[in-house]
Design an enzyme around this catalytic site. Sequence first.
Site, PDB file in Angstrom:
ATOM      1  CG  ASP A 304       1.399  -8.008  -3.088  1.00 47.78           C
ATOM      2  OD1 ASP A 304       1.076  -7.952  -1.890  1.00 47.78           O
ATOM      3  OD2 ASP A 304       1.696  -6.995  -3.746  1.00 47.78           O
TER       4      ASP A 304
HETATM    5  C1  BGC Z   1       1.357  -4.678  -1.265  1.00 53.70           C
HETATM    6  C2  BGC Z   1       2.664  -5.282  -0.795  1.00 53.70           C
HETATM    7  C3  BGC Z   1       2.636  -5.455   0.695  1.00 53.70           C
HETATM    8  C4  BGC Z   1       1.439  -6.299   1.067  1.00 53.70           C
HETATM    9  C5  BGC Z   1       1.355  -6.598   2.551  1.00 53.70           C
HETATM   10  C6  BGC Z   1       0.155  -5.395  -0.703  1.00 53.70           C
HETATM   11  O1  BGC Z   1      -1.025  -4.715  -0.971  1.00 53.70           O
HETATM   12  O2  BGC Z   1       1.316  -4.713  -2.663  1.00 53.70           O
HETATM   13  O3  BGC Z   1       3.729  -4.479  -1.202  1.00 53.70           O
HETATM   14  O4  BGC Z   1       3.835  -6.045   1.122  1.00 53.70           O
HETATM   15  O5  BGC Z   1       0.267  -5.610   0.687  1.00 53.70           O
HETATM   16  O6  BGC Z   1       1.008  -5.505   3.271  1.00 53.70           O
END
Ligand code: BGC
Length: 740
Positions: A304
């Site tokens: 993530d």
């Molecule tokens: C979130 C993810 C997301 C990623 C990219 C993160 O803060 O937890 O679910 O895909 O950002 O935007």
Amino acid sequence: MGIILKRGIGAILTLLMTGFNSCNQTISTSKSGNFIDSLMNQMTIEEKVGQMTQICFSKITLGKNKELSLDTSMFVDAIRKYHVGSFLSGTGSANDWVEFNTLMQQIAVKKTRLGIPLLIGIDHIHGANYIDEGTILPHNILLGCSFDTALVKKAAQITTKETAVLGINWNFAPVLGLARNPYWPRFYETFGEDPFLVSELGAAFINGSQNCNSTLPFELAACAKHFVGYSDPRSGWDRTPAEIPQQKLFEFFIPPFKKAIDSGVKTIMANSGEVNGEPVHTSDWLLNDILRKELGFDGVLLTDIKDIQKVVEMHAGAKNLKEATLLAINAGFDVNMACEGFEFNRIMLELIEEGKITEARINESVRRILHLKHELGLFDNPYPSEKNIQGIGSQEYLDIARQIAEGSIVLLKNDGILPLNERNKKILLAGFATDSKKNLNGAWTHEWMGAEDKRHSKNMNTLAEVAWDFFGKNNVTCMGVYDSSLIYTRRFEQSANESDCIVLTVGEEPYSEFRGNITDLELRECDKKLLYLAIESAKPIVVILIEGRPRLITEFSEKTDALLFAGYPGIRGAEAIMNIITGKKCPSGKLCFSYPKYSGYDVNYYHKTSEQYDVLFPFGHGLSYNDFEYKNFRVNKTIVSTFEESITASVSIKNNGQFNGKETALWFISDCYGRITRPVKLLKHVDIIFLKPGEEKTIEFTFSPEFVLSYPDKNNQSVLEKGDFEISVGHFRQKISFSN
Ligand code: BGC
């Protein structure tokens, strides 16, 4: 759109021609099995590490935000110096996206040594929510209330159609967490609390995303996220520790990911948080032993955002970034969503040089990444085209968006006021979502936290606009959120007096991730005040809950005449709500989560016998304007002697109402006792039927004791015990016993 783009792609490419020794002509784009090997043989270690790096658009755009104006020098640096193989997250019009992605791919393909095309990722988690013209669908928590795999597949197909043709080839969806904890601010991104439902809807979403022939040659990889245990932090706050007994992980949290893998999901993103004392991003056990070995996932595993960094800065799970990187990469990550910097690349090269990470380990990941690019057809078709973008935000998709919302909204309570009829022509419509697009679409719409109204589609109507259309402008008074002023109060009292009925929107303004952390499930003060005002008026009250998680309405439920759960219903949410409250459409959604009664007592429907299921509205609850009568329940045997025996249960359902309607029959199994104490019941099968007034249909569920009774122990070994169990559907239940 930035100046650079406006100078034209040709000009930029000419600028880049100088000083480049491009040998991409020598790479065959044939689909032969040797293609990836031959490419890898030519790659330097720096190029390999680059493929494992994902960088945010904010790093390579002029405004340093998500807007689509390429900062060519930063971008060229990223792909030539650091050999970055993938990028993420922007927002703009369909045309801008095509132009931006084409430019990036042209530079990557034509102006780098090996010409490897890019992965371009996005969070299109409820329709194409980062495309200006995109069809914004309801958030998943509402979709979950449809219980309908066909609807979810359709939602994924529309999303894919509006995404893949723009050259975006990786969608970070679906979320496969379980909505077990109503405090968790990402509750609304899930399909509900039940593992079977989340598994089925998740698989339907993956299928609709990855097998969407109508976008060919442009394809999209889905991404099941966030593996695993993210959705139930002990405190309720985002990315705080979860303590989940291992047995529970295997029985509840892992199955949706298992189903996703079995359905061919191409990528998986890991959970940002820690589970049982270990940050998931460095958990060799969860990522290598469970995800790769036991569940057999061989696709691309993605971190993530900045999450290797968070192992150090948030979880204090490693001494420094280098140690965290070593642990994370050896736990099996293929792509690091590093986002902002190239520190990762430097550290990786050091770790490889020091022999702490082997080249074999890197090759494993690079092979997976190149395989994904190959599978997505990027080596043959890296460039999107404006020719393919017609249809985005079309009437056809808007109609489907409305049908999806109509098929999902849940009628929680109705004392008979709904559907509104001739006697309720004069309406007072009030509350925070009365004249707001943002509040109907929710977060992750054009912006992470949800954009201001002017950024939402001109083709979208607010509730006020739709109500004026339905009832006539003279019959509807609209007021926004309660602002504590005397003027508001007086105007409300007077309008209520002149109205036949009050329709209120209460709930939550959009929020994302940690920004949505709360300390209480209570409704906001402004909503409570509005409800008090409405109750004082003694007029009939219809409450529409626009919210991402269940905020407490216990105090008000008895005093209102009708209650609807509408989640964040999307671009056609206003029409869907109005069609339901006026009876143009019969409500059919059922709650995919338990609606709590209290702030301090929170229990799921699959609780244990020692717990009381004291909730305001149970899982599966949802009223209709029809009366669906369940009758003639039969089970072909009540005694079995083996686990493999086939048992068939059937029930007839009759529509005694006056509307064409959809009924969702939920089949539960209760295992009456077990060595590891069993949940009081578990959903095992869903039937959806459509019945005209007076029509009756019979549905059947065939199962074996093995299928419904086995469960994993804490080592994921299957436990299967003889004993009594019950099957139930509607108000019927039947005990089935084993003979000795
Ligand atoms: C979130 C993810 C997301 C990623 C990219 C993160 O803060 O937890 O679910 O895909 O950002 O935007």
